[in-house]
Design a protein around this motif. Structure first.
Motif, mmCIF file in Angstrom:
data_model
loop_
_atom_site.group_PDB
_atom_site.id
_atom_site.type_symbol
_atom_site.label_atom_id
_atom_site.label_comp_id
_atom_site.label_asym_id
_atom_site.label_seq_id
_atom_site.Cartn_x
_atom_site.Cartn_y
_atom_site.Cartn_z
ATOM 1 N N THR A 149 0.829 -1.208 0.000
ATOM 2 C CA THR A 149 0.000 0.000 0.000
ATOM 3 C C THR A 149 0.857 1.250 0.000
ATOM 4 O O THR A 149 0.516 2.261 -0.647
ATOM 5 N N ASP A 150 1.976 1.222 0.721
ATOM 6 C CA ASP A 150 2.876 2.384 0.747
ATOM 7 C C ASP A 150 3.580 2.583 -0.589
ATOM 8 O O ASP A 150 3.807 3.726 -1.013
ATOM 9 N N LEU A 151 3.939 1.484 -1.264
ATOM 10 C CA LEU A 151 4.689 1.591 -2.510
ATOM 11 C C LEU A 151 3.779 1.754 -3.727
ATOM 12 O O LEU A 151 4.048 2.572 -4.608
ATOM 13 N N TRP A 152 2.729 0.936 -3.797
ATOM 14 C CA TRP A 152 1.786 0.969 -4.931
ATOM 15 C C TRP A 152 0.364 1.042 -4.374
ATOM 16 O O TRP A 152 -0.296 0.011 -4.184
ATOM 17 N N PRO A 153 -0.135 2.214 -4.065
ATOM 18 C CA PRO A 153 -1.464 2.336 -3.445
ATOM 19 C C PRO A 153 -2.594 1.716 -4.273
ATOM 20 O O PRO A 153 -3.598 1.280 -3.713
ATOM 21 N N VAL A 154 -2.429 1.669 -5.606
ATOM 22 C CA VAL A 154 -3.494 1.133 -6.447
ATOM 23 C C VAL A 154 -3.673 -0.371 -6.241
ATOM 24 O O VAL A 154 -4.720 -0.935 -6.581
ATOM 25 N N LEU A 155 -2.666 -1.051 -5.680
ATOM 26 C CA LEU A 155 -2.740 -2.489 -5.428
ATOM 27 C C LEU A 155 -2.809 -2.799 -3.941
ATOM 28 O O LEU A 155 -2.640 -3.954 -3.549
ATOM 29 N N GLY A 156 -3.049 -1.809 -3.101
ATOM 30 C CA GLY A 156 -3.030 -2.004 -1.664
ATOM 31 C C GLY A 156 -4.412 -2.178 -1.066
ATOM 32 O O GLY A 156 -5.344 -2.685 -1.706
ATOM 33 N N PHE A 157 -4.532 -1.752 0.182
ATOM 34 C CA PHE A 157 -5.796 -1.872 0.892
ATOM 35 C C PHE A 157 -6.874 -1.003 0.236
ATOM 36 O O PHE A 157 -6.587 0.020 -0.386
ATOM 37 N N ASN A 158 -8.118 -1.430 0.410
ATOM 38 C CA ASN A 158 -9.288 -0.692 -0.058
ATOM 39 C C ASN A 158 -9.300 -0.485 -1.570
ATOM 40 O O ASN A 158 -9.830 0.514 -2.069
ATOM 41 N N THR A 159 -8.701 -1.393 -2.294
ATOM 42 C CA THR A 159 -8.739 -1.363 -3.755
ATOM 43 C C THR A 159 -9.184 -2.726 -4.272
ATOM 44 O O THR A 159 -8.782 -3.762 -3.722
ATOM 45 N N PRO A 160 -10.015 -2.764 -5.311
ATOM 46 C CA PRO A 160 -10.448 -4.065 -5.836
ATOM 47 C C PRO A 160 -9.305 -4.864 -6.446
ATOM 48 O O PRO A 160 -9.308 -6.081 -6.396
ATOM 49 N N TRP A 161 -8.287 -4.157 -6.998
ATOM 50 C CA TRP A 161 -7.199 -4.890 -7.638
ATOM 51 C C TRP A 161 -6.289 -5.561 -6.613
ATOM 52 O O TRP A 161 -5.739 -6.623 -6.870
ATOM 53 N N GLY A 162 -6.122 -4.961 -5.463
ATOM 54 C CA GLY A 162 -5.338 -5.609 -4.415
ATOM 55 C C GLY A 162 -6.002 -6.883 -3.919
ATOM 56 O O GLY A 162 -5.346 -7.921 -3.737
ATOM 57 N N LEU A 163 -7.326 -6.811 -3.704
ATOM 58 C CA LEU A 163 -8.047 -8.009 -3.278
ATOM 59 C C LEU A 163 -8.067 -9.047 -4.385
ATOM 60 O O LEU A 163 -8.006 -10.257 -4.121
ATOM 61 N N PHE A 164 -8.127 -8.602 -5.637
ATOM 62 C CA PHE A 164 -8.087 -9.517 -6.768
ATOM 63 C C PHE A 164 -6.770 -10.293 -6.800
ATOM 64 O O PHE A 164 -6.754 -11.516 -6.999
ATOM 65 N N LEU A 165 -5.645 -9.607 -6.608
ATOM 66 C CA LEU A 165 -4.352 -10.290 -6.567
ATOM 67 C C LEU A 165 -4.288 -11.288 -5.422
ATOM 68 O O LEU A 165 -3.707 -12.376 -5.557
ATOM 69 N N LEU A 166 -4.884 -10.939 -4.309
ATOM 70 C CA LEU A 166 -4.881 -11.851 -3.161
ATOM 71 C C LEU A 166 -5.675 -13.111 -3.460
ATOM 72 O O LEU A 166 -5.255 -14.221 -3.113
ATOM 73 N N TYR A 167 -6.809 -12.965 -4.121
ATOM 74 C CA TYR A 167 -7.606 -14.140 -4.477
ATOM 75 C C TYR A 167 -6.885 -15.012 -5.500
ATOM 76 O O TYR A 167 -7.034 -16.234 -5.489
ATOM 77 N N MET A 168 -6.101 -14.396 -6.378
ATOM 78 C CA MET A 168 -5.378 -15.166 -7.379
ATOM 79 C C MET A 168 -4.342 -16.088 -6.746
ATOM 80 O O MET A 168 -4.011 -17.141 -7.297
ATOM 81 N N GLY A 169 -3.834 -15.694 -5.576
ATOM 82 C CA GLY A 169 -2.826 -16.521 -4.929
ATOM 83 C C GLY A 169 -3.342 -17.875 -4.485
ATOM 84 O O GLY A 169 -2.567 -18.843 -4.405
ATOM 85 N N GLY A 170 -4.621 -17.978 -4.224
ATOM 86 C CA GLY A 170 -5.164 -19.261 -3.778
ATOM 87 C C GLY A 170 -6.110 -19.903 -4.765
ATOM 88 O O GLY A 170 -6.928 -20.741 -4.391
ATOM 89 N N ALA A 171 -5.986 -19.530 -6.053
ATOM 90 C CA ALA A 171 -6.942 -20.002 -7.049
ATOM 91 C C ALA A 171 -6.487 -21.242 -7.790
ATOM 92 O O ALA A 171 -7.271 -21.839 -8.523
#
Length: 299
Positions: A149-171
């Motif tokens: 979140t500090d480095l790339w806010p668009v992929l951090g907390f409170n963003t759909p793309w951050g949660l999307f990347l997290l879901y991809m890790g367990g898919a």
């Protein structure tokens, strides 16, 4: 000897015996079926009644509401950010399902058709990882995403793309195993004949294999969509802003504190939340049925 006067009584006895025999053989199944349908429909009718109840409270909900109206649906959109929750869930669940199915299909094809070092270890690793729930790593993931979140806010907390990347890790786990089993049922002669004609692995995969495994793709896509749109634990940790929440997190907030007062809006939101899942199921139903039919006659 049976006389003409005894004929009506004999007919009644025969009909009664036929009815009892029909009930013992078939009729009781109809009774069980009706009870099962009633048991299944009662929660749906209760939620529908609560959504149409103008008072909108749990204590005033009854099976047949008096003065039914769509006031709860209007309040849901005007008093909450339900529209944002709905769009966020569709974006995350739809994108995550499509991408996870594509990645899982690639991995399943490689594990099924190719022989390479670490193949068996990779399959066992995917299987063992699925034994542990994803939220066990929630602390480590939270620390990682704090830095992200500090480095790339668009992929951090409170963003759909951050949660999307997290879901991809367990898919890749369960989906890969399901698809690999389906790939294994396809004869290798198809691959070999296409290779002899000069087709590459990519051409074999996209032009031959994917059309043949469309049923398992549909089933896996449906399961992935349902699992993602209903996921709550991780989304509740990573989404805190009101407009960034998903349906599961936002709907939970309606009844977390004032369950009685907001129950009408919660019921209305529940009905609207079920619409995307029903539409996806109807869209993929043809492929699911064809897959079940093909699996039933496969020798």
């Amino acid at each position: 000897m049976t006389t003409y006067a005894d004929a009506p009584a004999a007919n009644r006895n025969a009909k009664g015996s036929a009815r009892r025999r029909w009930f013992r053989q078939v009729g009781w199944r109809h009774v069980v079926g009706v009870l099962a349908v009633a048991f299944s429909l009662f929660p749906i009718l209760f939620v529908l009644s609560a959504a149409l109840n103008p008072l909108g409270t749990l204590s005033s909900t009854e099976l047949l509401p008096t003065g039914a109206s769509f006031e709860n649906f209007g309040n849901l959109f005007h008093q909450t950010a339900f529209g944002h929750w709905f769009l966020n869930s569709l974006l995350i669940a739809g994108t995550a399902s499509v991408v996870s199915i594509f990645l899982s299909a690639l991995a399943a094809y490689a594990f099924s058709r190719m022989r390479f070092a670490g193949r068996r270890f990779g399959l066992l690793t995917l299987l063992l990882i699925q034994m542990f729930p994803q939220f066990l790593a929630i602390v480590a993931i939270f620390l990682i995403f704090t830095t992200v979140t500090d480095l790339w806010p668009v992929l951090g907390f409170n963003t759909p793309w951050g949660l999307f990347l997290l879901y991809m890790g367990g898919a890749l786990g369960v989906n890969t195993w399901l698809m690999k089993g389906f790939f294994d049922t396809l004869p290798r002669e198809l691959d070999e004949s296409a290779t002899m004609d000069g087709a590459t692995h990519a051409q074999v995969f996209f032009r031959i294999m994917l059309p043949l495994v469309a049923p398992i793709l549909a089933v896996t896509a449906l399961l992935s969509f349902i699992g993602t749109i209903n996921e709550f634990m991780i989304a509740n940790v990573f989404l805190t802003n009101t407009e960034s929440k998903t349906l599961a997190v936002g709907m939970f907030g309606l009844v977390a504190g004032e369950r009685n007062n907001n129950f009408g809006m919660f019921a209305a939101g529940t009905l609207l939340t079920a619409v995307p899942t029903v539409l996806v199921f109807q869209l993929l139903q043809r492929y699911i049925v064809s897959g079940l039919t093909a699996g039933a006659v496969k020798g």
